[in-house]
Design an enzyme around this catalytic site. Structure first.
Site, PDB file in Angstrom:
ATOM      1  N   LYS A 119       0.827  -1.122  -0.004  1.00  0.00           N
ATOM      2  CA  LYS A 119      -0.139   0.050  -0.064  1.00  0.00           C
ATOM      3  C   LYS A 119       0.987   1.119  -0.135  1.00  0.00           C
ATOM      4  CE  LYS A 119      -4.441   0.812  -0.239  1.00  0.00           C
ATOM      5  NZ  LYS A 119      -5.217  -0.233  -0.261  1.00  0.00           N
ATOM      6  N   LYS A 201      -4.386 -11.315  -7.141  1.00  0.00           N
ATOM      7  CA  LYS A 201      -5.657 -11.693  -6.472  1.00  0.00           C
ATOM      8  C   LYS A 201      -6.844 -10.662  -7.042  1.00  0.00           C
ATOM      9  CE  LYS A 201      -5.225  -8.716  -2.388  1.00  0.00           C
ATOM     10  NZ  LYS A 201      -5.489  -8.631  -0.941  1.00  0.00           N
ATOM     11  N   LYS A 204     -10.195  -4.903  -5.018  1.00  0.00           N
ATOM     12  CA  LYS A 204     -11.364  -3.690  -5.219  1.00  0.00           C
ATOM     13  C   LYS A 204     -10.475  -2.648  -6.205  1.00  0.00           C
ATOM     14  CE  LYS A 204     -12.776  -4.323  -0.611  1.00  0.00           C
ATOM     15  NZ  LYS A 204     -12.871  -3.921   0.955  1.00  0.00           N
TER      16      LYS A 204
HETATM   17  P1  TYM Z   1     -10.462  -6.910   3.335  1.00  0.00           P
HETATM   18  O1  TYM Z   1     -11.940  -5.925   3.441  1.00  0.00           O
HETATM   19  O2  TYM Z   1      -9.493  -6.620   2.159  1.00  0.00           O
HETATM   20  O3  TYM Z   1     -11.394  -8.456   2.629  1.00  0.00           O
HETATM   21  C1  TYM Z   1     -12.353  -9.093   3.394  1.00  0.00           C
HETATM   22  C2  TYM Z   1     -12.365 -10.690   3.091  1.00  0.00           C
HETATM   23  O4  TYM Z   1     -12.289 -10.971   1.954  1.00  0.00           O
HETATM   24  C3  TYM Z   1     -11.186 -11.654   1.753  1.00  0.00           C
HETATM   25  N1  TYM Z   1     -10.656 -11.499   0.146  1.00  0.00           N
HETATM   26  C4  TYM Z   1     -10.495 -12.581  -0.476  1.00  0.00           C
HETATM   27  N2  TYM Z   1     -10.516 -13.598  -0.668  1.00  0.00           N
HETATM   28  C5  TYM Z   1     -10.267 -14.518  -1.503  1.00  0.00           C
HETATM   29  N3  TYM Z   1      -9.764 -14.013  -2.599  1.00  0.00           N
HETATM   30  C6  TYM Z   1      -9.722 -12.887  -2.783  1.00  0.00           C
HETATM   31  N4  TYM Z   1      -9.365 -12.369  -3.928  1.00  0.00           N
HETATM   32  C7  TYM Z   1     -10.077 -12.023  -1.546  1.00  0.00           C
HETATM   33  N5  TYM Z   1      -9.964 -10.704  -1.527  1.00  0.00           N
HETATM   34  C8  TYM Z   1     -10.423 -10.409  -0.488  1.00  0.00           C
HETATM   35  C9  TYM Z   1     -10.113 -11.211   2.638  1.00  0.00           C
HETATM   36  O5  TYM Z   1      -9.270 -12.239   2.887  1.00  0.00           O
HETATM   37  C10 TYM Z   1     -10.913 -11.067   4.102  1.00  0.00           C
HETATM   38  O6  TYM Z   1     -11.368 -12.010   4.843  1.00  0.00           O
HETATM   39  N6  TYM Z   1      -7.664  -6.411   7.279  1.00  0.00           N
HETATM   40  C11 TYM Z   1      -9.053  -7.044   6.877  1.00  0.00           C
HETATM   41  C12 TYM Z   1     -10.275  -6.584   7.253  1.00  0.00           C
HETATM   42  C13 TYM Z   1     -10.193  -6.750   9.010  1.00  0.00           C
HETATM   43  C14 TYM Z   1     -10.480  -8.155   9.500  1.00  0.00           C
HETATM   44  C15 TYM Z   1     -10.183  -7.690  11.038  1.00  0.00           C
HETATM   45  C16 TYM Z   1     -10.572  -9.324   9.018  1.00  0.00           C
HETATM   46  C17 TYM Z   1     -10.084  -5.957   9.735  1.00  0.00           C
HETATM   47  N7  TYM Z   1     -10.344  -6.537  10.989  1.00  0.00           N
HETATM   48  C18 TYM Z   1     -10.429  -8.736  12.076  1.00  0.00           C
HETATM   49  C19 TYM Z   1     -10.762 -10.349  10.300  1.00  0.00           C
HETATM   50  C20 TYM Z   1     -10.813  -9.920  11.503  1.00  0.00           C
HETATM   51  C21 TYM Z   1      -9.220  -6.662   5.257  1.00  0.00           C
HETATM   52  O7  TYM Z   1      -8.680  -5.546   4.612  1.00  0.00           O
HETATM   53  O8  TYM Z   1     -10.090  -7.485   4.649  1.00  0.00           O
END
Ligand code: TYM
Length: 334
Positions: A119, A201, A204
């Protein structure tokens, strides 16, 4: 050390940032797994708006997206009578606990986080201090609720490893207050790839390679028909053909439960990529149809969503307050 849940079930915590439209990676890597296992566990699912503001957000859009994400959780099938759904900033202890963790986490641990490095490389001098502190806030989310399991996609593994390290360091330095959680990452679907560049991957930040959960059927179809595939003809799960592997993985995960890779390969025996894409497009349109219709229904009553989110925060706040008080006392605060 741990807080037993009322039911004796394992406590599960996970969250998603309301920072963009939800895509098939979010669904297959996270939300669908939450829904599939919701009656086996004691669930807390969060909309992590404090994480979203680590990069600039338009305030009105952020507010709307938080509500839309709650609707996606429900439309995908989460049952609010069994699952607490809430917005992170509604429970103040997340930010408070994150500060404690900022103060006990060595700088080197934070600097090692690959998502931070990526990032930062992308947005350079616009990087905020919050971006570096992001993983400590995530640790606070999970550890406040003494979660046993954190169901996420593969890209979150390193953050959960750090969460475990922070919990262990806290317990070692100040006494046994925090449960050390585990990452729950499925072997299939944990990394759905971009349809345009299957070595990256689905994300967004790359809309062309994304299948958005709320895309209309004609857009869904055209995205899949235009997906990049590799040379070769046979439709097989083959690690050396990442474009094909990705499409087949999506096909398998949207098929009825229990469908194996062998079942999918047998189904496409003697057929080519064109047949796979056509069938996959219909499977995605059909698979997302109920979610899209439910989302539209929920959008008719925004007041209901506000009530549900308030109720979710009220349900989880006492757990967060209890852990926060124990951690603060252990550190000599107050
Ligand atoms: P975020 O918002 O980027 O993504 C949310 C969830 O989607 C999964 N994900 C994917 N899984 C498979 N293939 C993909 N291409 C893909 N893109 C996204 C992510 O692994 C995630 O499970 N840091 C976290 C948010 C967060 C969080 C937490 C998660 C904040 N606090 C506490 C678990 C527990 C994040 O940015 O996810």
């Amino acid at each position: 050390m741990s807080t037993p849940t009322h039911s004796g079930k394992k406590r599960v915590f996970s969250g998603i940032q309301p920072s963009g439209e939800m895509h098939l990676g979010n669904y297959l890597g996270a939300i669908k797994n939450w829904v599939d296992a919701q009656y086996d566990n004691d669930n807390i699912f969060c909309i992590v708006d404090l994480h979203a503001i680590t990069v600039p957000q338009d305030p009105q859009t952020l507010h709307r997206r938080s509500r839309d994400l709650a609707k996606i959780y429900l439309a995908a099938g989460l049952d609010p009578s069994r699952t607490a759904i809430f917005i992170q900033s509604h429970v103040k202890e997340h930010a408070e606990m994150a500060w404690l963790f900022n103060c006990i986490t060595p700088m080197g641990w934070a600097n090692r986080m690959t998502q931070f490095k990526e990032k930062q490389a992308e947005i350079k001098e616009r990087s905020s201090v919050g971006l570096l502190a992001y993983p400590m806030l995530m640790a606070a989310d999970i550890l406040l609720y003494q979660a046993d399991g954190v169901p996420v996609g593969e890209d979150q593994r390193q953050h959960i490893e750090l969460t475990r390290d922070i919990a262990q360091k806290f317990n070692h330095d100040y006494g046994p207050v925090l449960k050390v959680p585990e990452a729950w990452i499925r072997s299939e679907g944990a990394r759905i790839m971009s349809l345009q560049d299957p070595t990256k991957k689905m994300s967004k930040s790359d809309p062309a390679g994304c299948i958005l959960l709320l895309d209309p059927p004609d857009v869904l179809r055209s995205r899949i028909m235009k997906a990049v595939t590799d040379s070769g003809r046979e439709v097989r799960f083959d690690e050396s053909r990442p474009g094909l592997l990705n499409l087949l993985t999506i096909y398998q995960l949207l098929s009825p439960p229990g469908t194996t890779r062998q079942d999918v390969e047998r189904h496409f025996e003697g057929q080519g990529y064109g047949a796979l894409k056509k069938e996959l497009a219909e499977l995605v349109v059909e698979g997302l149809g109920p979610l899209q219709r439910h989302f539209a229904e929920l959008s008719k009553d925004e007041g209901h969503i506000e009530d549900l989110l308030k109720n979710g925060a009220d349900r989880v706040r006492p757990i967060a307050q209890q852990t926060m008080a124990a951690a603060a006392a252990a550190m000599g605060l107050g």
